[in-house]
Motif scaffolding. Structure first.
Motif, PDB file in Angstrom:
ATOM      1  N   ILE A 161     -15.719 -39.400 -54.379  1.00 12.05           N
ATOM      2  CA  ILE A 161     -16.289 -39.838 -53.107  1.00 12.05           C
ATOM      3  C   ILE A 161     -16.318 -38.614 -52.192  1.00 12.05           C
ATOM      4  CG2 ILE A 161     -15.954 -41.344 -51.096  1.00 12.05           C
ATOM      5  CD1 ILE A 161     -16.884 -42.847 -53.656  1.00 12.05           C
ATOM      6  N   PRO A 162     -17.525 -38.175 -51.795  1.00 18.02           N
ATOM      7  CA  PRO A 162     -17.644 -36.949 -50.992  1.00 18.02           C
ATOM      8  C   PRO A 162     -16.755 -36.985 -49.747  1.00 18.02           C
ATOM      9  CG  PRO A 162     -19.818 -37.677 -51.719  1.00 18.02           C
ATOM     10  CD  PRO A 162     -18.849 -38.758 -52.111  1.00 18.02           C
ATOM     11  N   GLY A 163     -16.022 -35.891 -49.536  1.00 15.34           N
ATOM     12  CA  GLY A 163     -15.166 -35.790 -48.356  1.00 15.34           C
ATOM     13  C   GLY A 163     -13.811 -36.455 -48.536  1.00 15.34           C
ATOM     14  N   ILE A 164     -13.611 -37.182 -49.638  1.00 11.18           N
ATOM     15  CA  ILE A 164     -12.312 -37.825 -49.872  1.00 11.18           C
ATOM     16  C   ILE A 164     -11.624 -37.183 -51.078  1.00 11.18           C
ATOM     17  CG2 ILE A 164     -11.087 -40.000 -50.340  1.00 11.18           C
ATOM     18  CD1 ILE A 164     -12.430 -39.879 -47.554  1.00 11.18           C
ATOM     19  N   ASN A 205     -21.791 -44.660 -49.546  1.00 14.70           N
ATOM     20  CA  ASN A 205     -22.579 -45.218 -48.449  1.00 14.70           C
ATOM     21  C   ASN A 205     -22.001 -46.566 -48.010  1.00 14.70           C
ATOM     22  OD1 ASN A 205     -25.582 -44.120 -50.167  1.00 14.70           O
ATOM     23  ND2 ASN A 205     -24.450 -43.027 -48.575  1.00 14.70           N
ATOM     24  N   LEU A 206     -21.643 -47.416 -48.970  1.00 15.79           N
ATOM     25  CA  LEU A 206     -21.109 -48.747 -48.633  1.00 15.79           C
ATOM     26  C   LEU A 206     -19.773 -48.629 -47.909  1.00 15.79           C
ATOM     27  CD1 LEU A 206     -22.044 -50.517 -51.995  1.00 15.79           C
ATOM     28  CD2 LEU A 206     -23.000 -51.081 -49.731  1.00 15.79           C
ATOM     29  N   LEU A 207     -18.902 -47.754 -48.414  1.00 15.97           N
ATOM     30  CA  LEU A 207     -17.587 -47.564 -47.783  1.00 15.97           C
ATOM     31  C   LEU A 207     -17.725 -47.061 -46.347  1.00 15.97           C
ATOM     32  CD1 LEU A 207     -15.958 -45.909 -50.903  1.00 15.97           C
ATOM     33  CD2 LEU A 207     -14.846 -47.786 -49.663  1.00 15.97           C
ATOM     34  N   ARG A 208     -18.722 -46.205 -46.109  1.00 13.64           N
ATOM     35  CA  ARG A 208     -18.921 -45.628 -44.767  1.00 13.64           C
ATOM     36  C   ARG A 208     -19.850 -46.456 -43.895  1.00 13.64           C
ATOM     37  NH1 ARG A 208     -17.072 -40.236 -44.683  1.00 13.64           N
ATOM     38  NH2 ARG A 208     -16.588 -39.453 -46.751  1.00 13.64           N
ATOM     39  N   ARG A 209     -20.333 -47.580 -44.433  1.00 13.38           N
ATOM     40  CA  ARG A 209     -21.275 -48.451 -43.722  1.00 13.38           C
ATOM     41  C   ARG A 209     -22.533 -47.689 -43.293  1.00 13.38           C
ATOM     42  NH1 ARG A 209     -19.680 -53.290 -43.064  1.00 13.38           N
ATOM     43  NH2 ARG A 209     -20.842 -53.846 -41.181  1.00 13.38           N
ATOM     44  N   GLU A 210     -23.053 -46.890 -44.242  1.00 18.07           N
ATOM     45  CA  GLU A 210     -24.309 -46.160 -44.053  1.00 18.07           C
ATOM     46  C   GLU A 210     -25.351 -46.785 -44.981  1.00 18.07           C
ATOM     47  OE1 GLU A 210     -22.154 -41.742 -43.887  1.00 18.07           O
ATOM     48  OE2 GLU A 210     -23.283 -42.351 -45.659  1.00 18.07           O
ATOM     49  N   PRO A 211     -26.658 -46.631 -44.652  1.00 10.45           N
ATOM     50  CA  PRO A 211     -27.679 -47.131 -45.582  1.00 10.45           C
ATOM     51  C   PRO A 211     -27.641 -46.373 -46.915  1.00 10.45           C
ATOM     52  CG  PRO A 211     -28.661 -46.380 -43.497  1.00 10.45           C
ATOM     53  CD  PRO A 211     -27.213 -46.031 -43.439  1.00 10.45           C
ATOM     54  N   LEU A 212     -27.951 -47.067 -47.987  1.00 12.61           N
ATOM     55  CA  LEU A 212     -28.031 -46.455 -49.315  1.00 12.61           C
ATOM     56  C   LEU A 212     -29.374 -45.729 -49.418  1.00 12.61           C
ATOM     57  CD1 LEU A 212     -25.802 -48.599 -49.509  1.00 12.61           C
ATOM     58  CD2 LEU A 212     -26.541 -49.079 -51.836  1.00 12.61           C
ATOM     59  N   LYS A 213     -29.353 -44.510 -49.920  1.00 10.95           N
ATOM     60  CA  LYS A 213     -30.578 -43.704 -49.972  1.00 10.95           C
ATOM     61  C   LYS A 213     -31.331 -43.927 -51.272  1.00 10.95           C
ATOM     62  CE  LYS A 213     -28.939 -40.108 -46.910  1.00 10.95           C
ATOM     63  NZ  LYS A 213     -28.241 -38.813 -46.831  1.00 10.95           N
ATOM     64  N   ARG A 262     -10.395 -50.819 -52.995  1.00 11.04           N
ATOM     65  CA  ARG A 262      -8.942 -50.696 -53.002  1.00 11.04           C
ATOM     66  C   ARG A 262      -8.527 -49.219 -52.941  1.00 11.04           C
ATOM     67  NH1 ARG A 262      -6.582 -51.108 -57.894  1.00 11.04           N
ATOM     68  NH2 ARG A 262      -8.159 -52.568 -58.640  1.00 11.04           N
ATOM     69  N   THR A 263      -9.242 -48.358 -53.626  1.00 13.28           N
ATOM     70  CA  THR A 263      -8.846 -46.949 -53.728  1.00 13.28           C
ATOM     71  C   THR A 263      -9.232 -46.130 -52.493  1.00 13.28           C
ATOM     72  OG1 THR A 263      -9.235 -47.160 -56.095  1.00 13.28           O
ATOM     73  CG2 THR A 263      -8.966 -44.926 -55.269  1.00 13.28           C
ATOM     74  N   TYR A 264     -10.395 -46.448 -51.881  1.00 18.40           N
ATOM     75  CA  TYR A 264     -10.937 -45.530 -50.873  1.00 18.40           C
ATOM     76  C   TYR A 264     -11.077 -46.068 -49.456  1.00 18.40           C
ATOM     77  CZ  TYR A 264     -12.352 -42.639 -54.897  1.00 18.40           C
ATOM     78  OH  TYR A 264     -12.373 -41.869 -56.026  1.00 18.40           O
ATOM     79  N   ALA A 265     -11.095 -47.392 -49.260  1.00 20.60           N
ATOM     80  CA  ALA A 265     -11.449 -47.924 -47.935  1.00 20.60           C
ATOM     81  C   ALA A 265     -10.537 -47.357 -46.836  1.00 20.60           C
ATOM     82  CB  ALA A 265     -11.410 -49.450 -47.948  1.00 20.60           C
ATOM     83  N   GLU A 266      -9.237 -47.296 -47.105  1.00 20.87           N
ATOM     84  CA  GLU A 266      -8.285 -46.829 -46.103  1.00 20.87           C
ATOM     85  C   GLU A 266      -8.496 -45.334 -45.799  1.00 20.87           C
ATOM     86  OE1 GLU A 266      -6.586 -49.058 -44.446  1.00 20.87           O
ATOM     87  OE2 GLU A 266      -5.975 -47.350 -43.171  1.00 20.87           O
ATOM     88  N   ALA A 267      -8.663 -44.548 -46.836  1.00 23.17           N
ATOM     89  CA  ALA A 267      -8.881 -43.098 -46.655  1.00 23.17           C
ATOM     90  C   ALA A 267     -10.164 -42.831 -45.862  1.00 23.17           C
ATOM     91  CB  ALA A 267      -8.952 -42.406 -48.014  1.00 23.17           C
ATOM     92  N   ILE A 268     -11.198 -43.623 -46.119  1.00 28.65           N
ATOM     93  CA  ILE A 268     -12.457 -43.453 -45.388  1.00 28.65           C
ATOM     94  C   ILE A 268     -12.250 -43.784 -43.911  1.00 28.65           C
ATOM     95  CG2 ILE A 268     -14.789 -44.398 -45.072  1.00 28.65           C
ATOM     96  CD1 ILE A 268     -15.104 -43.051 -47.580  1.00 28.65           C
ATOM     97  N   GLN A 293      -9.580 -43.542 -42.150  1.00 28.77           N
ATOM     98  CA  GLN A 293      -8.842 -42.442 -41.512  1.00 28.77           C
ATOM     99  C   GLN A 293      -9.737 -41.228 -41.306  1.00 28.77           C
ATOM    100  OE1 GLN A 293      -5.133 -41.681 -43.519  1.00 28.77           O
ATOM    101  NE2 GLN A 293      -4.498 -43.834 -43.352  1.00 28.77           N
ATOM    102  N   ALA A 294     -10.576 -40.934 -42.314  1.00 28.80           N
ATOM    103  CA  ALA A 294     -11.468 -39.768 -42.195  1.00 28.80           C
ATOM    104  C   ALA A 294     -12.460 -39.976 -41.053  1.00 28.80           C
ATOM    105  CB  ALA A 294     -12.206 -39.535 -43.507  1.00 28.80           C
ATOM    106  N   ILE A 295     -12.924 -41.215 -40.881  1.00 35.02           N
ATOM    107  CA  ILE A 295     -13.883 -41.491 -39.817  1.00 35.02           C
ATOM    108  C   ILE A 295     -13.191 -41.459 -38.444  1.00 35.02           C
ATOM    109  CG2 ILE A 295     -15.370 -43.302 -38.822  1.00 35.02           C
ATOM    110  CD1 ILE A 295     -16.148 -44.035 -41.727  1.00 35.02           C
ATOM    111  N   ALA A 296     -11.927 -41.882 -38.385  1.00 36.83           N
ATOM    112  CA  ALA A 296     -11.186 -41.933 -37.124  1.00 36.83           C
ATOM    113  C   ALA A 296     -10.916 -40.546 -36.543  1.00 36.83           C
ATOM    114  CB  ALA A 296      -9.874 -42.686 -37.315  1.00 36.83           C
ATOM    115  N   LYS A 297     -10.682 -39.559 -37.401  1.00 36.43           N
ATOM    116  CA  LYS A 297     -10.449 -38.195 -36.875  1.00 36.43           C
ATOM    117  C   LYS A 297     -11.450 -37.215 -37.468  1.00 36.43           C
ATOM    118  CE  LYS A 297      -6.604 -37.877 -40.095  1.00 36.43           C
ATOM    119  NZ  LYS A 297      -5.324 -37.501 -40.476  1.00 36.43           N
ATOM    120  N   PRO A 298     -12.713 -37.315 -36.973  1.00 39.27           N
ATOM    121  CA  PRO A 298     -13.765 -36.466 -37.551  1.00 39.27           C
ATOM    122  C   PRO A 298     -13.607 -35.013 -37.131  1.00 39.27           C
ATOM    123  CG  PRO A 298     -14.638 -37.751 -35.700  1.00 39.27           C
ATOM    124  CD  PRO A 298     -13.185 -38.089 -35.812  1.00 39.27           C
TER     125      PRO A 298
END
Ligand code: NAD
Ligand code: UDP
Length: 389
Positions: A223-226, A243-251, A373-379, A381-386
C-alpha cells in the motif's frame, strides 16, 4: 494441526519429503506457497529472496512446529555465487523472482528485461547441468493480446471462443510494437520459456512452466506510503485497495474496459502443490493457472470492490467512486494493454485434475477484510499527520 506422516500423490504413491530451493520466496506468491508447504507437508524450503517481511511469521518464533523445515537465505540472484550450491543441494527449484508490476515495464524496461530473462538464465543452467527439476513462473502475459482484438469492433467472430480463449499449446503470442515498452516483460518471459523448453528438448531438463492469470489475495504488493513508496504504483488489487482505504476515487485506466479473470491465491497455490508432488504428471508441461469463471472488466472490478469494501468496513462508499484517467497519465509513455484473458483449463485439468473454486465476490470479501484489518488504522494515522516529517 501437524501434517499427516504419509502423503500420497495422484497415482497413490507415497510422496517423499523434498528439499525445495524457492527463489523469490519472500514475495506474494512465495509467501503463500511457503505457508502451504509448512502447514500441510513435510517438505523443506530454502527460501531465497532479498526481503523476508512477508514470511517473517514463518521464520519466527523458533518454536514453530516447522522450525528446521524453512531456512531464509538473503541473497540477490543477480550476483551471488551461493545460488548454485543451494540449487545443488535441493531436489527441486522453484523460480518466482521477477520484476512483475506493469508500472515498471515501460518506465524501467532494462531492469524488467534483465530481471525476467538474464537473471533467470543461470537458474535454468544450474538446474540443467545438475539434473535438478525446475518449476519456473512465467505469466499469462506471454499471450499478449487476443486474435479477436484485431477484428473489427462489430465482427461476430469476436464472440467466438476460438478468437479469445488462451490455450497453452496452440495460441500465438501477440505483442505490440517495440515502442510499446509495456511488452518488454512479456517478451523476456517468452524467451526464458523458450530457453527452458529447449533445455528440456535438447538436454533433458525436467521442467514445468506456470502461467499465472491474475492471482490475487492478502499480501499482494504494497500500500503506497504505508509499506511501500508513496509514489509507487502496484498492481490493480493494491491500487484499488489503497484508494478505498483512503476514501479516494478508484482510477480507471483508459475507461477500465480491459477484461481480466481473477483467481484466489489459495486456489492457485493448490495447483502449484499438485505440480510439486506429481512430477510425472507435471514435467514437460506449460500450465495456465486461472479462474475462467471470474471474468470482469476493470470497471466492474472497481464497482464490486467498492461494494465489498463498504460491506467489510461498515463505511458508506464515497459519492464519486471512480474517475477516468488516461494510460499516458497513469503509466507514462509506452503503455499498452492485454484486452482479455480467459485461460483454457484443459491441460491442467487432464494432468492434475485441478479446478479453481472461489468466486470473485468471495475472494474479494476475504482479501478486503484482510486489507481493512491490516491497513485501515495505519492509513488513518498517516492522513492525520500529513507531511509532518
Ligand atoms: P512479487 O514481486 O511479490 O515476488 C517476487 C519476489 O522475487 C519478490 O519478493 C522479490 O524481492 C524477489 N526477487 C526479485 N528479484 C530478485 C533477485 N534478483 N534476487 C532475489 N530475489 C528477487 O511477485 P509475485 O506476484 O509473487 O510473482 C511471482 C512470479 O509469478 C513472478 O515471476 C511473476 O512474473 C509471476 N506472475 C505472477 C502473477 C500474479 O498474478 N501474481 C501473474 C503473472 C505472473
Ligand atoms: N488498472 C486500472 N487502475 C489502476 C491500476 C490498474 O485501471 O489503478 C488497470 C490496468 O490498466 C490493467 C488492469 O487494471 O488494465 C490490471 O492491471 P494490473 O496492474 O493488475 O496488471 P495486468 O493484469 O495488466 O498484468
Amino acid at each position: 494441526s501437524s501434517p499427516s506422516p504419509v502423503r500420497l500423490d495422484l497415482d497413490g504413491n507415497t510422496i517423499k519429503p523434498l528439499t525445495i530451493c524457492m527463489i523469490g520466496a519472500g514475495g506474494f506468491i512465495g509467501s503463500h506457497l511457503c505457508e502451504k508447504l509448512m502447514n500441510e507437508t513435510n517438505h523443506t524450503v530454502l527460501a531465497v529472496d532479498v526481503y523476508n517481511d512477508k514470511i517473517k511469521h514463518l521464520l519466527e518464533p523458533e518454536s514453530a512446529p516447522w522450525t528446521g523445515r524453512i531456512q531464509f537465505h538473503r541473497l540477490n540472484i543477480k550476483n551471488d555465487s551461493r545460488l548454485e550450491g543451494l540449487i545443488k543441494c535441493s531436489d527441486l527449484t522453484i523460480n518466482l523472482a521477477a520484476i512483475c508490476t506493469p508500472a515498471d515495464y515501460n518506465t524501467r524496461p532494462l531492469d524488467t528485461i534483465y530481471s525476467n530473462f538474464i537473471d533467470a538464465l543461470p537458474v535454468v543452467k544450474y538446474c540443467s547441468e545438475n539434473n535438478k527439476r525446475l518449476i519456473h513462473f512465467s505469466t499469462c502475459e506471454v499471450y499478449g493480446k487476443t486474435i479477436g482484438s484485431y477484428l473489427p469492433k462489430d465482427s461476430p467472430l469476436r464472440q467466438d471462443p476460438a478468437y479469445y480463449i488462451l490455450k497453452e499449446d496452440t495460441s500465438p503470442c501477440i505483442f505490440g510494437s517495440v515502442e510499446k515498452q509495456r511488452w518488454s516483460y512479456a517478451c523476456a518471459k517468452q524467451l526464458i520459456e523458450r530457453i527452458i523448453y529447449a533445455e528440456g528438448a535438447e538436454n533433458g531438463l525436467e521442467f514445468t512452466i506456470v502461467r499465472p492469470f491474475n492471482w490475487i489475495g492478502p499480501r499482494m504488493d504494497f500500500i503506497p506510503g504505508i509499506d511501500g513508496p508513496s509514489e509507487g504504483v502496484p498492481r490493480v488489487l493494491a491500487c484499488f485497495s489503497n484508494n478505498l482505504l483512503r476514501r479516494e476515487p478508484l482510477k480507471l485506466v483508459d475507461g477500465g474496459e480491459s477484461q481480466r479473470t481473477f483467481i484466489y491465491i489459495k486456489d492457485a497455490i493448490e495447483a502449484v502443490l499438485l505440480m510439486i508432488e506429481n512430477p510425472a504428471r507435471a514435467s514437460g508441461h506449460i500450465f495456465n493457472v486461472g479462474n475462467p469463471n471470474n471474468e470482469v472488466t476493470v470497471r466492474q472490478l472497481a464497482e464490486m470492490m467498492t461494494q465489498v469494501y463498504s460491506k467489510v468496513s461498515g463505511e458508506d462508499s464515497i459519492e464519486t467512486p471512480t474517475v477516468d484517467v488516461s494510460s499516458k497519465e497513469f503509466y507514462g509513455e509506452g503503455y499498452d494493454d492485454s484486452d482479455k484473458r480467459i485461460p483454457d483449463m484443459t491441460i491442467i485439468n487432464k494432468q492434475l485434475g485441478w479446478n479453481p473454486k472461489t468466486s470473485l465476490w468471495d475472494l474479494l470479501e476475504s482479501t478486503l477484510t484482510y486489507q481493512h484489518r491490516t491497513y485501515a488504522e495505519a492509513i488513518k494515522q498517516a492522513i492525520a499527520k500529513p507531511a509532518a516529517n
